[in-house]
Write an enzyme that holds these catalytic residues in place. Structure first.
Site, PDB file in Angstrom:
ATOM      1  N   ASP A  71       0.881  -1.176   0.000  1.00  0.00           N
ATOM      2  CA  ASP A  71       0.000   0.000   0.000  1.00  0.00           C
ATOM      3  C   ASP A  71       0.910   1.215   0.000  1.00  0.00           C
ATOM      4  O   ASP A  71       1.600   1.490   0.989  1.00  0.00           O
ATOM      5  CB  ASP A  71      -0.896  -0.015   1.246  1.00  0.00           C
ATOM      6  CG  ASP A  71      -1.843   1.185   1.280  1.00  0.00           C
ATOM      7  OD1 ASP A  71      -1.610   2.170   0.530  1.00  0.00           O
ATOM      8  OD2 ASP A  71      -2.807   1.143   2.050  1.00  0.00           O
ATOM      9  N   SER A 150       0.457  12.623 -15.672  1.00  0.00           N
ATOM     10  CA  SER A 150      -0.768  12.767 -16.472  1.00  0.00           C
ATOM     11  C   SER A 150      -0.636  14.105 -17.186  1.00  0.00           C
ATOM     12  O   SER A 150       0.165  14.954 -16.769  1.00  0.00           O
ATOM     13  CB  SER A 150      -1.979  12.781 -15.531  1.00  0.00           C
ATOM     14  OG  SER A 150      -3.120  13.299 -16.170  1.00  0.00           O
ATOM     15  N   TYR A 163      -7.085  15.905  -8.156  1.00  0.00           N
ATOM     16  CA  TYR A 163      -6.226  15.071  -9.019  1.00  0.00           C
ATOM     17  C   TYR A 163      -5.174  15.945  -9.721  1.00  0.00           C
ATOM     18  O   TYR A 163      -3.981  15.605  -9.749  1.00  0.00           O
ATOM     19  CB  TYR A 163      -7.105  14.346 -10.037  1.00  0.00           C
ATOM     20  CG  TYR A 163      -6.371  13.396 -10.963  1.00  0.00           C
ATOM     21  CD1 TYR A 163      -5.882  12.179 -10.496  1.00  0.00           C
ATOM     22  CD2 TYR A 163      -6.177  13.709 -12.306  1.00  0.00           C
ATOM     23  CE1 TYR A 163      -5.225  11.293 -11.353  1.00  0.00           C
ATOM     24  CE2 TYR A 163      -5.522  12.835 -13.167  1.00  0.00           C
ATOM     25  CZ  TYR A 163      -5.050  11.635 -12.686  1.00  0.00           C
ATOM     26  OH  TYR A 163      -4.390  10.756 -13.540  1.00  0.00           O
ATOM     27  N   LYS A 167      -1.083  15.650  -9.340  1.00  0.00           N
ATOM     28  CA  LYS A 167      -0.159  15.342 -10.442  1.00  0.00           C
ATOM     29  C   LYS A 167       0.830  16.498 -10.662  1.00  0.00           C
ATOM     30  O   LYS A 167       1.990  16.267 -11.027  1.00  0.00           O
ATOM     31  CB  LYS A 167      -0.933  15.016 -11.718  1.00  0.00           C
ATOM     32  CG  LYS A 167      -1.734  13.697 -11.626  1.00  0.00           C
ATOM     33  CD  LYS A 167      -0.842  12.471 -11.430  1.00  0.00           C
ATOM     34  CE  LYS A 167      -1.626  11.161 -11.510  1.00  0.00           C
ATOM     35  NZ  LYS A 167      -0.792   9.972 -11.323  1.00  0.00           N
TER      36      LYS A 167
HETATM   37  P1  NDP Z   1      -6.086   1.571 -12.775  1.00  0.00           P
HETATM   38  O1  NDP Z   1      -7.205   2.001 -11.902  1.00  0.00           O
HETATM   39  O2  NDP Z   1      -6.274   0.504 -13.764  1.00  0.00           O
HETATM   40  O3  NDP Z   1      -4.823   1.158 -11.890  1.00  0.00           O
HETATM   41  C1  NDP Z   1      -4.438   1.837 -10.750  1.00  0.00           C
HETATM   42  C2  NDP Z   1      -3.582   0.902  -9.943  1.00  0.00           C
HETATM   43  O4  NDP Z   1      -3.141   1.556  -8.755  1.00  0.00           O
HETATM   44  C3  NDP Z   1      -4.339  -0.346  -9.535  1.00  0.00           C
HETATM   45  O5  NDP Z   1      -3.598  -1.476  -9.965  1.00  0.00           O
HETATM   46  C4  NDP Z   1      -4.399  -0.259  -8.024  1.00  0.00           C
HETATM   47  O6  NDP Z   1      -4.221  -1.563  -7.530  1.00  0.00           O
HETATM   48  C5  NDP Z   1      -3.213   0.629  -7.696  1.00  0.00           C
HETATM   49  N1  NDP Z   1      -3.378   1.332  -6.437  1.00  0.00           N
HETATM   50  C6  NDP Z   1      -4.343   2.204  -6.094  1.00  0.00           C
HETATM   51  N2  NDP Z   1      -4.171   2.615  -4.831  1.00  0.00           N
HETATM   52  C7  NDP Z   1      -3.058   1.979  -4.364  1.00  0.00           C
HETATM   53  C8  NDP Z   1      -2.368   1.974  -3.142  1.00  0.00           C
HETATM   54  N3  NDP Z   1      -2.782   2.703  -2.088  1.00  0.00           N
HETATM   55  N4  NDP Z   1      -1.257   1.225  -3.015  1.00  0.00           N
HETATM   56  C9  NDP Z   1      -0.831   0.468  -4.065  1.00  0.00           C
HETATM   57  N5  NDP Z   1      -1.435   0.427  -5.251  1.00  0.00           N
HETATM   58  C10 NDP Z   1      -2.545   1.163  -5.404  1.00  0.00           C
HETATM   59  O7  NDP Z   1      -5.582   2.919 -13.444  1.00  0.00           O
HETATM   60  P2  NDP Z   1      -4.620   3.267 -14.669  1.00  0.00           P
HETATM   61  O8  NDP Z   1      -3.803   2.114 -15.063  1.00  0.00           O
HETATM   62  O9  NDP Z   1      -5.442   3.948 -15.663  1.00  0.00           O
HETATM   63  O10 NDP Z   1      -3.707   4.377 -13.966  1.00  0.00           O
HETATM   64  C11 NDP Z   1      -2.355   4.180 -13.596  1.00  0.00           C
HETATM   65  C12 NDP Z   1      -1.701   5.532 -13.425  1.00  0.00           C
HETATM   66  O11 NDP Z   1      -1.798   6.263 -14.626  1.00  0.00           O
HETATM   67  C13 NDP Z   1      -2.319   6.416 -12.336  1.00  0.00           C
HETATM   68  O12 NDP Z   1      -1.287   7.076 -11.632  1.00  0.00           O
HETATM   69  C14 NDP Z   1      -3.139   7.410 -13.125  1.00  0.00           C
HETATM   70  O13 NDP Z   1      -3.307   8.621 -12.454  1.00  0.00           O
HETATM   71  C15 NDP Z   1      -2.269   7.564 -14.364  1.00  0.00           C
HETATM   72  N6  NDP Z   1      -2.985   8.042 -15.532  1.00  0.00           N
HETATM   73  C16 NDP Z   1      -4.081   7.369 -16.014  1.00  0.00           C
HETATM   74  C17 NDP Z   1      -4.740   7.866 -17.119  1.00  0.00           C
HETATM   75  C18 NDP Z   1      -5.952   7.200 -17.679  1.00  0.00           C
HETATM   76  O14 NDP Z   1      -6.602   7.795 -18.539  1.00  0.00           O
HETATM   77  N7  NDP Z   1      -6.285   5.991 -17.286  1.00  0.00           N
HETATM   78  C19 NDP Z   1      -4.273   9.099 -17.809  1.00  0.00           C
HETATM   79  C20 NDP Z   1      -3.106   9.686 -17.220  1.00  0.00           C
HETATM   80  C21 NDP Z   1      -2.500   9.172 -16.135  1.00  0.00           C
HETATM   81  P3  NDP Z   1      -4.870  -2.108  -6.168  1.00  0.00           P
HETATM   82  O15 NDP Z   1      -6.233  -1.505  -6.046  1.00  0.00           O
HETATM   83  O16 NDP Z   1      -4.803  -3.563  -6.285  1.00  0.00           O
HETATM   84  O17 NDP Z   1      -3.927  -1.643  -5.123  1.00  0.00           O
END
Ligand code: NDP
Length: 263
Positions: A71, A150, A163, A167
């Site tokens: 986490d 982002s 957000y 970022k």
């Molecule tokens: P997802 O929601 O698919 O993935 C986010 C991941 O973060 C999950 O695997 C989740 O896993 C993990 N996560 C969340 N909270 C925690 C925590 N406290 N500790 C550890 N892991 C955590 O999102 P995306 O793949 O789309 O996003 C990934 C990154 O890309 C983010 O930083 C997002 O801001 C950035 N981004 C995304 C965009 C988009 O359009 N999708 C655009 C620009 C940037 P779990 O819950 O198992 O812990």
């Protein structure tokens, strides 16, 4: 990155890599790509099943991965997880701070809890993970930190002030640390995608459809139209950029925001 000999990586060294949020979306694509490039990958996040699935995909493709519960908001969890990664695959020299959360709210409706939760995952998380991994990079004289920012790191968007603030903060940390470690063989960069075709964007599409009453397909088109290329970015495009920043050839790229949004 190709070397003209069929290899996707011009960097002969296989290195231990740590990817947060590696169980889904962009993080999964990054983990798969780094493994394909020959690196050993610690796939980190909170959901055991998702992490095991990605580590299994890597193993099935002939790569090496471990799934590690982490986490990013919890300093104790981060220290313990980095210790487990070190014991399993060695000190991570490639660190991809990808875990992130995004919820849209009108500015007036953002609660202190919303604000704190967003900052905790998107800013404090990368701070804690990087701080835990940096000493080994400095000792090795080599390291790559890639933060997944982002376009919200470089410009404003409505209804996501928390957000956008998180970022921008992540990019600020990236730029400051990049200068601190510039002479030590360590680089620190941010990739800044526009909307990427992941579960996070699917949730945004559902939220737009629910609040506007428009069909989900319309909501998706409105996000696609925010890119000059009128499309969502694919997770593998982001993974390619991350992998390139992790290579030897990218040693001169430091403290940068690499925008991936079609123009
Ligand atoms: P997802 O929601 O698919 O993935 C986010 C991941 O973060 C999950 O695997 C989740 O896993 C993990 N996560 C969340 N909270 C925690 C925590 N406290 N500790 C550890 N892991 C955590 O999102 P995306 O793949 O789309 O996003 C990934 C990154 O890309 C983010 O930083 C997002 O801001 C950035 N981004 C995304 C965009 C988009 O359009 N999708 C655009 C620009 C940037 P779990 O819950 O198992 O812990």
């Amino acid at each position: 990155m190709t070397d003209g000999k069929g290899s996707r990586n011009d960097d002969a060294a296989a290195r231990p890599a740590l990817v947060t949020g590696g169980g889904s979306g962009i993080g999964r694509a990054v983990a798969l790509r780094l493994a394909q490039d020959g690196h050993t990958v610690a796939v980190c996040g909170r959901s055991r099943a998702k992490l095991d699935a990605v580590a299994g995909e890597i193993a099935a493709a002939g790569g090496h991965a471990v799934a590690v519960i982490l986490d990013v908001t919890d300093a104790v969890s981060v220290r313990a997880a980095v210790g487990r990664v070190r014991a399993a695959i060695g000190d991570p020299l490639l660190v991809v701070n990808n875990a992130g959360i995004a919820e849209s709210r009108k500015f007036a409706d953002i609660t202190c809890d919303d604000w704190d939760a967003t900052m905790a995952v998107n800013v404090t998380g990368p701070f804690l993970v990087t701080q835990a991994c940096l000493p080994a990079m400095l000792a090795a004289g080599f390291g790559r930190v890639v933060n997944v920012g982002s376009t919200a790191a470089v410009q404003g968007f409505p209804y996501v002030a928390h957000y956008v603030a998180s970022k921008h903060a992540l990019l600020g940390m990236t730029r400051a640390l990049a200068l601190e470690v510039a002479s030590k063989g360590v680089t620190v960069n941010c990739v800044c995608p526009g909307y990427v075709d992941t579960e996070m964007t699917a949730r945004s599409i559902d939220a737009i459809a629910a609040t506007t009453g428009r069909p989900a397909a319309d909501a998706r088109r409105s996000l696609e139209s925010m890119s000059p290329q009128r499309r969502l970015i694919s997770p593998t495009e982001v993974a390619d950029a991350v992998a390139n920043l992790c290579g030897e050839a990218a040693r001169g790229i430091n403290g940068q925001a690499i925008v991936i949004n079609g123009g």
